[in-house]
Enzyme design. Structure first.
Site, PDB file in Angstrom:
ATOM      1  N   THR A  14     -52.676  -9.027 -33.390  1.00 46.08           N
ATOM      2  CA  THR A  14     -53.508  -9.199 -31.859  1.00 46.08           C
ATOM      3  C   THR A  14     -54.269  -8.195 -31.607  1.00 46.08           C
ATOM      4  O   THR A  14     -55.486  -8.559 -30.721  1.00 46.08           O
ATOM      5  CB  THR A  14     -51.794  -9.884 -31.168  1.00 46.08           C
ATOM      6  OG1 THR A  14     -51.303 -10.405 -31.951  1.00 46.08           O
ATOM      7  CG2 THR A  14     -52.719  -9.584 -30.078  1.00 46.08           C
ATOM      8  N   SER A  64     -50.451  -9.772 -38.808  1.00 46.74           N
ATOM      9  CA  SER A  64     -49.096  -8.886 -39.639  1.00 46.74           C
ATOM     10  C   SER A  64     -47.980  -9.611 -40.395  1.00 46.74           C
ATOM     11  O   SER A  64     -47.106  -9.425 -40.580  1.00 46.74           O
ATOM     12  CB  SER A  64     -49.104  -7.851 -39.499  1.00 46.74           C
ATOM     13  OG  SER A  64     -47.759  -8.070 -37.604  1.00 46.74           O
TER      14      SER A  64
HETATM   15  N1  ASP Z   1     -48.647 -12.349 -35.248  1.00 45.11           N
HETATM   16  C1  ASP Z   1     -48.905 -11.320 -34.582  1.00 45.11           C
HETATM   17  C2  ASP Z   1     -49.376 -10.177 -35.766  1.00 45.11           C
HETATM   18  O1  ASP Z   1     -47.783  -9.204 -36.067  1.00 45.11           O
HETATM   19  C3  ASP Z   1     -49.080 -10.105 -33.936  1.00 45.11           C
HETATM   20  C4  ASP Z   1     -49.144  -8.784 -32.648  1.00 45.11           C
HETATM   21  O2  ASP Z   1     -49.983  -8.604 -33.594  1.00 45.11           O
HETATM   22  O3  ASP Z   1     -49.204  -9.315 -31.838  1.00 45.11           O
HETATM   23  O4  ASP Z   1     -50.590  -9.282 -36.344  1.00 45.11           O
END
Ligand code: ASP
Length: 314
Positions: A14, A64
């Site tokens: 993110t 991720s």
């Molecule tokens: N889904 C995103 C990731 O883990 C969530 C984040 O980065 O906060 O890449």
């Protein structure tokens, strides 16, 4: 005196995400912006003087939740490469928050670095009206630059957590992590570190050179809950699983039917470890322990420990 460098390795998340609407914090696409672009907030970046102090590499670009062994191997090899350079003081890794604790534990268990390897993330996309990524990056830089810092840590919302203890505990608030009752290692306050306890230390797994062509053993997590009858374990045994972690209830208790299936797994040569479903605390030895314990590790981290064990001694 060698000019000490800080390495930045980008993997997405993110912190590198973008949203169609800058006020939107939950609907966005992760891993859209390159790590070079994220570093525009660093001191010295704009006038070009940063270029000498910072080494930057985009190791991966993914959400991720989709983290996999290929990226882990690539990342671990780059981290090991830079740690071995005399002129590198520390490493910052930008990463999604969802599997951050797994990658942090993997790197700590594998490398147990004496230099700081600081992982950071964001809970809001990079183009949010008030993004949290830039401050997290600056805080991570402060930790990575600190002489005496060591081991793999996670820096988020001003707190520094050890790789073994850290866990994502909240789906969206900026302070999404906790180290449970171990507590944080310390805080970053206006660029200064206030430490509460020691940096992570450990013994490296010395598997790094094998990683590139490693066959990652299949280790799965099963959970004990009302009605858990071991059907999943029997299916996994048929599929050729090599290791199983059971996310047990309370102080490591397992439904008797699931336990019977796990005992069968051990008899068939599958390694089994017990961790707790509880968010905090550590397992204590019980009176009727049949299955081996992974003390102090959450189920996802026990899985990594078991994978590394099986890689060392299949
Ligand atoms: N889904 C995103 C990731 O883990 C969530 C984040 O980065 O906060 O890449």
């Amino acid at each position: 005196m060698i000019d000490q460098k800080i390495v930045f390795l980008g993997t997405g998340g993110t912190i590198a995400g973008t949203a169609a609407n800058a006020f939107e914090h939950s609907r966005y696409t992760a891993a859209q912006v390159g790590v070079h672009e994220l570093l525009a907030v660093l001191p010295g970046w704009h006038n070009g003087s940063g270029a000498e102090r910072y080494l930057v590499e985009q190791v991966a670009q993914l959400d991720s939740k989709d983290m996999g062994f290929d990226v882990w191997a690539k990342l671990a090899l780059r981290v090991a490469h830079f740690l071995a350079q005399d002129d590198v003081q520390g490493i910052v890794i930008t990463h999604g928050s969802d599997t951050l604790e797994e990658t942090a534990y993997f790197l700590q268990a594998l490398l147990a670095p004496e230099k700081p390897v600081v992982m950071t993330c964001a809970m809001r996309p990079s183009n949010a009206v008030v993004p949290d990524g830039p401050q997290n990056l600056l805080d991570a830089l402060a930790v990575a630059s600190s002489r005496g810092a060591s081991g793999v840590t996670v820096v988020c919302a001003g707190a520094i957590y050890g790789a073994e203890d850290v866990q994502k505990i909240h789906p969206y608030r900026l302070n999404a992590f906790s180290a449970g009752d171990a507590g944080p290692i310390g805080f970053v306050e206006c660029g200064h570190l206030r430490l509460l306890r020691d940096w992570p230390r450990g013994q490296a797994a010395s598997l790094v050179s094998e990683l590139a062509d490693a066959a990652w053993p299949r280790v799965e997590i099963v959970m004990s809950y009302a009605g858990a009858d071991g059907m999943v374990v029997r299916a996994l045994l048929k599929a050729g699983v090599k290791g199983l972690v059971v996310a047990a209830t309370g102080n490591g208790t397992v439904h008797q039917d699931l336990e019977a299936a796990l005992v069968l797994a051990i008899q068939q040569g599958v390694k089994v470890l017990r961790a707790t479903r509880c968010a905090e605390g550590q397992l204590l030895l019980g009176t009727h322990d049949v299955l081996p314990l992974a003390p102090g590790l959450t189920p996802v981290k026990a899985r990594i420990a078991l994978m590394l064990d099986l890689m060392r001694a299949p």
